[in-house]
Motif scaffolding. Structure first.
Motif, short mmCIF file in Angstrom:
data_model
loop_
_atom_site.label_atom_id
_atom_site.label_comp_id
_atom_site.label_asym_id
_atom_site.label_seq_id
_atom_site.Cartn_x
_atom_site.Cartn_y
_atom_site.Cartn_z
N CYS A 45 0.83 -1.20 0.00
CA CYS A 45 0.00 0.00 0.00
C CYS A 45 0.86 1.25 0.00
CB CYS A 45 -0.90 0.01 1.23
SG CYS A 45 -2.11 -1.32 1.27
N GLN A 46 2.08 1.12 0.54
CA GLN A 46 2.93 2.30 0.66
C GLN A 46 3.70 2.58 -0.62
OE1 GLN A 46 6.30 4.22 3.57
NE2 GLN A 46 5.61 2.19 4.00
N SER A 47 4.33 1.57 -1.16
CA SER A 47 5.20 1.80 -2.32
C SER A 47 4.52 1.56 -3.65
CB SER A 47 6.42 0.87 -2.21
OG SER A 47 6.01 -0.48 -2.39
N GLN A 48 3.38 0.82 -3.62
CA GLN A 48 2.68 0.40 -4.83
C GLN A 48 3.56 -0.49 -5.72
OE1 GLN A 48 -0.65 0.89 -5.27
NE2 GLN A 48 -0.43 1.70 -3.20
N LYS A 49 4.56 -1.13 -5.11
CA LYS A 49 5.43 -2.03 -5.84
C LYS A 49 5.04 -3.47 -5.54
CE LYS A 49 9.44 1.05 -5.95
NZ LYS A 49 10.83 1.26 -5.48
N GLN A 50 5.27 -4.33 -6.50
CA GLN A 50 5.03 -5.74 -6.29
C GLN A 50 6.16 -6.31 -5.42
OE1 GLN A 50 1.65 -5.97 -7.32
NE2 GLN A 50 2.35 -8.04 -7.72
N ILE A 51 5.78 -7.02 -4.39
CA ILE A 51 6.74 -7.55 -3.43
C ILE A 51 6.52 -9.05 -3.32
CG2 ILE A 51 7.51 -7.50 -1.03
CD1 ILE A 51 6.40 -4.60 -0.96
N ALA A 52 7.58 -9.83 -3.46
CA ALA A 52 7.46 -11.28 -3.31
C ALA A 52 6.95 -11.60 -1.91
CB ALA A 52 8.82 -11.93 -3.54
N ALA A 53 6.01 -12.52 -1.81
CA ALA A 53 5.34 -12.80 -0.53
C ALA A 53 6.34 -13.19 0.55
CB ALA A 53 4.30 -13.90 -0.72
N HIS A 54 7.38 -13.94 0.19
CA HIS A 54 8.30 -14.40 1.23
C HIS A 54 9.13 -13.26 1.81
CE1 HIS A 54 11.41 -14.23 -1.92
NE2 HIS A 54 12.29 -14.28 -0.94
N ARG A 55 9.14 -12.10 1.14
CA ARG A 55 9.90 -10.96 1.65
C ARG A 55 9.08 -10.11 2.63
NH1 ARG A 55 14.62 -10.45 -1.63
NH2 ARG A 55 15.13 -8.55 -0.51
N ILE A 56 7.84 -10.48 2.85
CA ILE A 56 7.00 -9.77 3.81
C ILE A 56 7.13 -10.46 5.16
CG2 ILE A 56 4.67 -8.99 4.38
CD1 ILE A 56 4.08 -9.13 1.35
N VAL A 57 7.56 -9.74 6.17
CA VAL A 57 7.89 -10.31 7.47
C VAL A 57 7.31 -9.42 8.56
CG1 VAL A 57 10.02 -11.34 6.57
CG2 VAL A 57 10.08 -9.05 7.61
N THR A 58 7.51 -9.83 9.79
CA THR A 58 7.22 -8.97 10.93
C THR A 58 8.07 -9.45 12.10
OG1 THR A 58 5.45 -7.93 12.21
CG2 THR A 58 5.26 -10.31 11.84
N ASN A 59 7.98 -8.72 13.21
CA ASN A 59 8.72 -9.09 14.41
C ASN A 59 7.78 -9.66 15.46
OD1 ASN A 59 11.43 -8.27 13.72
ND2 ASN A 59 10.70 -6.15 13.81
N PRO A 60 8.27 -10.61 16.28
CA PRO A 60 9.64 -11.10 16.29
C PRO A 60 9.97 -11.94 15.07
CG PRO A 60 8.30 -12.42 17.77
CD PRO A 60 7.43 -11.27 17.32
N LEU A 61 11.25 -12.01 14.74
CA LEU A 61 11.68 -12.81 13.61
C LEU A 61 11.22 -14.25 13.79
CD1 LEU A 61 15.33 -11.55 13.01
CD2 LEU A 61 13.27 -10.92 11.74
N ASN A 62 10.80 -14.86 12.69
CA ASN A 62 10.29 -16.23 12.74
C ASN A 62 11.46 -17.21 12.59
OD1 ASN A 62 8.39 -18.37 12.76
ND2 ASN A 62 8.47 -18.45 10.53
N TYR A 91 8.19 -5.13 4.59
CA TYR A 91 8.88 -5.92 3.58
C TYR A 91 10.40 -5.69 3.64
CZ TYR A 91 9.12 -1.70 0.63
OH TYR A 91 9.37 -0.44 0.13
N ILE A 92 11.13 -6.70 3.23
CA ILE A 92 12.58 -6.62 3.09
C ILE A 92 12.88 -6.22 1.65
CG2 ILE A 92 14.76 -7.85 3.26
CD1 ILE A 92 13.36 -7.64 5.93
N ASP A 134 18.78 -13.12 1.89
CA ASP A 134 17.88 -12.00 1.65
C ASP A 134 17.32 -11.35 2.91
OD1 ASP A 134 16.12 -13.93 2.56
OD2 ASP A 134 14.98 -14.08 0.68
N LEU A 135 17.74 -11.75 4.10
CA LEU A 135 17.25 -11.25 5.39
C LEU A 135 15.81 -11.65 5.68
CD1 LEU A 135 18.66 -7.58 5.60
CD2 LEU A 135 19.50 -9.61 6.81
N ALA A 136 15.22 -12.48 4.84
CA ALA A 136 13.83 -12.87 5.03
C ALA A 136 13.70 -14.35 5.39
CB ALA A 136 13.02 -12.57 3.77
N ASP A 137 14.34 -15.22 4.63
CA ASP A 137 14.31 -16.66 4.89
C ASP A 137 15.64 -17.09 5.51
OD1 ASP A 137 11.76 -16.99 3.84
OD2 ASP A 137 12.52 -17.22 1.80
N TRP A 138 15.57 -17.82 6.61
CA TRP A 138 16.77 -18.16 7.36
C TRP A 138 16.96 -19.67 7.45
CZ3 TRP A 138 20.19 -14.48 8.70
CH2 TRP A 138 19.75 -13.15 8.68
N GLU A 139 18.20 -20.10 7.23
CA GLU A 139 18.59 -21.50 7.36
C GLU A 139 19.38 -21.66 8.65
OE1 GLU A 139 21.86 -24.58 5.36
OE2 GLU A 139 21.59 -22.54 4.58
#
Length: 572
Positions: A20-37, A326-327, A79-84
C-alpha cells in the motif's frame, strides 16, 4: 456459499503482493514482521522456554550470518527474510552469552563472553568447521564486539555491568588479536541524567541499570559507539549512541537517545543489538526483544530499518515493527519509507471463542496485543481451536500466528518443535474454508506470518490444532491484518505533556479518548522537525521516565484504528 468458498480458496499463499505504501510488487516471502520467525531453541535447564538474544549479523560471501546467545547454532540467509539454521558443535564457547563475528578477507571470526577470551575462525561458515585461533587477547570480555575500520585496523569493545564502563582497545588480528596499547573507558553510567538508563519496568528503580552490548558503526567519517541499557528483561530495553571522530573516542552523547527503542506494541524491547549494512547499502538494526515471563531471559529477536543522517542523527523505525513490513531488494531511503505494508490490525480485542481454556489463560489473551499473555486450551489434543470475530466483512491480507508453548517440557538438545494446524475463514461463522493448511508442517516456526496473495473479504477466522501434542495448544497472538471499511479516528484533542518538576526525566501525558481509536502513537524528539522516536499506547494517558534530564522535547500524537493505513506510512 460455494462461490464464496472458491474465491477464498483461490487466494492462498503465493506469488507477489502490492505494498500500500510503495505500490510495488513484493514477493510474498519478503513480507515479514517481528519477532523474527526463527526456530528459537528451548534451553537445557530451568523453566522450559525458548530463548535467543544479543544478536550480531554480518554480510559475508553472499550471505547474512546471524548469531544469538543460547541458540545451539546460527542462521544464514541470502535476503534477510528466509533463514537456514546451522547447528554448531565445533565452537566450545558457543553456549556463552553475547556472540560477535568479524569478516576479514575470506575468513569469519567469532568470539563471545567467557572467562577466558577465545577466538575461532571459519572460511566456510556454511559448514560447522570452526577452528581455534591462538588468542593473545588477555582482557576478559563481557559482551564483546569486533569492529574493523576502513584502514584495516581492528578494535574490540566490551562491557556488561551496572558499575563498570564500556571499554575499547585496538587489537592485532595477525598476532592472535593481541591488544595494542591499554584499554580505554569509553562510556560511563549516567542514569541520573538519562532516564532510559534507569532499570525497572518504567525506569523507576533507584539504582544504576546495566550498560552493556556495545557495537561500533562508522558513517561519513564519524564513529557511532552503541550500547544497551538498562536491562534485557524490560520492554524499555534500548540501544543508545555516543558519537566521536576516532574509534577510541572521545565520544559525545547523542541527545536523541535511545536510537533503538520499542516499549509499546505487541512485543517490546529493542536493545543489545547490532547495526549493519545490507548488500544494497541499507542500514538495519537487529536487537533483543523481551517476553520474560517464564524466565528473565525468555527473549526473541527483532529487525528494524535504520536511518543515519547528518541532519536527523540516527534512529530505528520500531513503532510499527511488529506489523507486516517488507525486506527490500534494492537501496531504499529509510528516512521517507518505513517499509510498512500499510495493513492495519483488524483483530485487536475483537470477540473470541475457543474450544476450551485454562484459568488465567482465557481466550481474550490471544488478541490483547501483549506477547507476555496467552490463551491456552485445556489440552494439546487435535481439534482444540480458537476463533476471532472481526465483527464485519473486512479485507484480510495476512495472519500472524504466535505459539506460546504452554506447559511444554522441552529441553535442549531437542528435535524441531513442530506445530501442525489449519486456519479457516468464514463469512457467517457456519460455513468454513481453509485459508492455511499446515497439517503436514515439518518446520519449527513459532512466529509465522502468513500472507495472502490477494485480500479476502471475511469476518471469522479460526485456527485449529491438527495433531496431538504434549502440553497445551496455546497462542500469545492470533493477529489479523488488512483493511477496515470505516473511517480513521479524528485528530487527537486535549493533548497535554506535563514534565515532573522534581524529576525532569519524567513526563506524564494525557489526552481525550478518541471515538473509534484502537490506540495512539506518541512521537517525540529534541528538534521540532525531528520527531523520530515513538511509542504505541492503547490508553489515553501515559507516563514515561526515559527522557534526558537536561533536554527539551517536542511531542505529537496521532490516533489509529483498523482504517488508518496512511498513519502506517508516516515517517518523520
Amino acid at each position: 456459499m460455494k462461490g464464496t468458498a472458491s474465491i477464498i480458496i483461490s487466494m492462498l499463499l503465493a506469488g507477489s503482493i502490492t505494498s500500500c505504501q510503495s505500490q510495488k510488487q513484493i514477493a510474498a516471502h519478503r513480507i515479514v514482521t517481528n519477532p523474527l520467525n526463527l526456530n528459537y531453541r528451548f534451553q537445557p535447564k530451568d523453566e522450559s522456554r525458548r530463548e535467543a538474544a544479543d544478536p550480531v549479523l554480518e554480510y559475508f560471501k553472499g550471505y547474512y550470518y546471524l548469531f544469538a546467545s543460547k541458540s545451539g547454532g546460527y542462521w544464514r540467509s541470502d535476503d534477510l527474510a528466509d533463514w537456514e539454521y546451522i547447528p554448531c558443535t565445533t565452537i566450545p564457547t558457543l553456549e556463552d552469552y553475547a556472540p560477535t563475528i568479524l569478516p576479514i578477507g575470506d575468513t569469519l571470526y567469532f568470539t563471545t563472553s567467557s572467562g577466558k577470551t577465545q577466538i575461532f575462525k571459519n572460511a566456510h561458515p556454511e559448514k560447522d568447521t570452526w577452528e581455534p585461533v591462538n588468542t593473545k587477547l588477555t582482557y576478559r570480555l563481557h559482551d564483546p564486539a569486533f569492529y574493523r575500520d576502513d584502514d584495516g585496523r581492528v578494535y574490540m569493545y566490551w562491557g556488561c555491568s551496572d558499575k563498570e564502563p564500556i571499554m575499547g582497545v585496538e587489537v592485532a588480528p595477525q598476532d592472535g588479536f593481541k591488544a595494542i596499547g591499554e584499554a580505554k573507558a569509553l562510556i560511563e553510567h549516567h542514569g541520573d541524567k538519562y532516564g532510559w538508563e534507569v532499570p525497572g519496568k518504567n525506569n523507576e528503580e533507584p539504582r544504576q541499570g546495566w550498560n552493556e552490548g556495545p557495537c561500533m558503526l562508522k558513517h561519513e567519517g564519524r564513529y557511532y559507539l552503541q550500547y544497551a541499557a538498562p536491562g534485557t528483561q524490560y520492554r524499555i530495553y534500548g540501544d543508545g549512541i555516543y558519537v566521536g571522530d576516532s574509534p577510541l573516542g572521545p565520544f559525545e552523547y547523542m541527545e536523541d537517545n535511545p536510537f533503538s527503542f520499542k516499549p509499546g506494541g505487541f512485543i517490546g524491547g529493542a536493545g543489545h543489538g547490532h547495526t549493519f549494512r545490507d548488500k544494497y547499502g541499507n542500514y538495519w538494526h537487529v536487537a533483543s526483544m523481551t517476553i520474560s515471563v517464564r524466565h528473565w531471559f525468555e527473549r526473541r529477536l527483532g529487525l528494524f530499518p535504520v536511518v543515519v543522517s547528518s541532519r536527523k542523527g540516527m534512529y530505528a523505525h520500531t513503532v510499527w515493527g511488529d506489523y507486516p513490513f517488507y525486506i527490500p531488494d534494492r537501496r531504499v531511503d529509510f528516512s521517507g519509507n518505513n517499509l510498512c505494508m500499510g495493513w492495519n490490525l483488524l483483530s485487536y480485542r475483537k470477540p473470541v471463542l475457543a474450544s476450551s481454556s485454562l484459568a488465567g489463560y482465557e481466550p481474550d489473551k490471544v488478541n490483547d496485543e501483549q506477547i507476555e499473555t496467552w490463551w491456552a486450551a485445556q489440552t494439546g489434543k487435535k481439534g482444540e481451536w480458537i476463533q476471532v470475530d472481526l465483527e464485519n466483512l473486512l479485507s484480510v491480507n495476512a495472519v500472524h500466528v504466535n505459539f506460546a508453548d504452554h506447559n511444554f517440557k522441552v529441553f535442549a538438545p531437542h528435535p524441531p518443535v513442530v506445530y501442525q494446524f489449519i486456519i479457516e475463514g468464514s463469512v457467517d461463522g457456519k460455513e468454513w474454508v481453509n485459508l492455511v493448511d499446515e497439517r503436514d508442517n515439518s518446520k519449527d516456526e513459532p512466529h509465522r506470518l502468513f500472507t495472502l496473495d490477494k485480500p479476502v473479504k471475511i469476518r471469522y477466522l479460526r485456527i485449529s490444532n491438527a495433531k496431538n501434542m504434549e502440553g497445551n495448544f496455546s497462542l500469545s497472538g492470533f493477529r489479523v491484518f488488512g483493511t477496515g471499511q470505516g473511517i480513521a479516528p479524528s485528530k487527537v484533542a486535549g493533548f497535554r505533556a506535563v514534565r515532573d518538576q522534581q524529576d525532569k526525566r519524567i513526563y506524564r501525558f494525557i489526552w481525550e479518548a478518541q471515538k473509534g481509536a484502537t490506540g495512539y502513537v506518541l512521537r517525540w524528539g529534541t528538534q521540532k522537525d525531528k520527531l523520530t522516536h515513538a511509542v504505541m499506547v492503547f490508553d489515553n494517558q501515559y507516563e514515561a521516565r526515559y527522557f534526558n534530564r537536561d533536554s527539551e522535547y517536542y511531542f505529537s500524537i496521532e490516533a489509529f484504528n483498523e482504517n488508518s493505513s496512511d498513519l502506517l506510512k508516516s515517517t518523520r
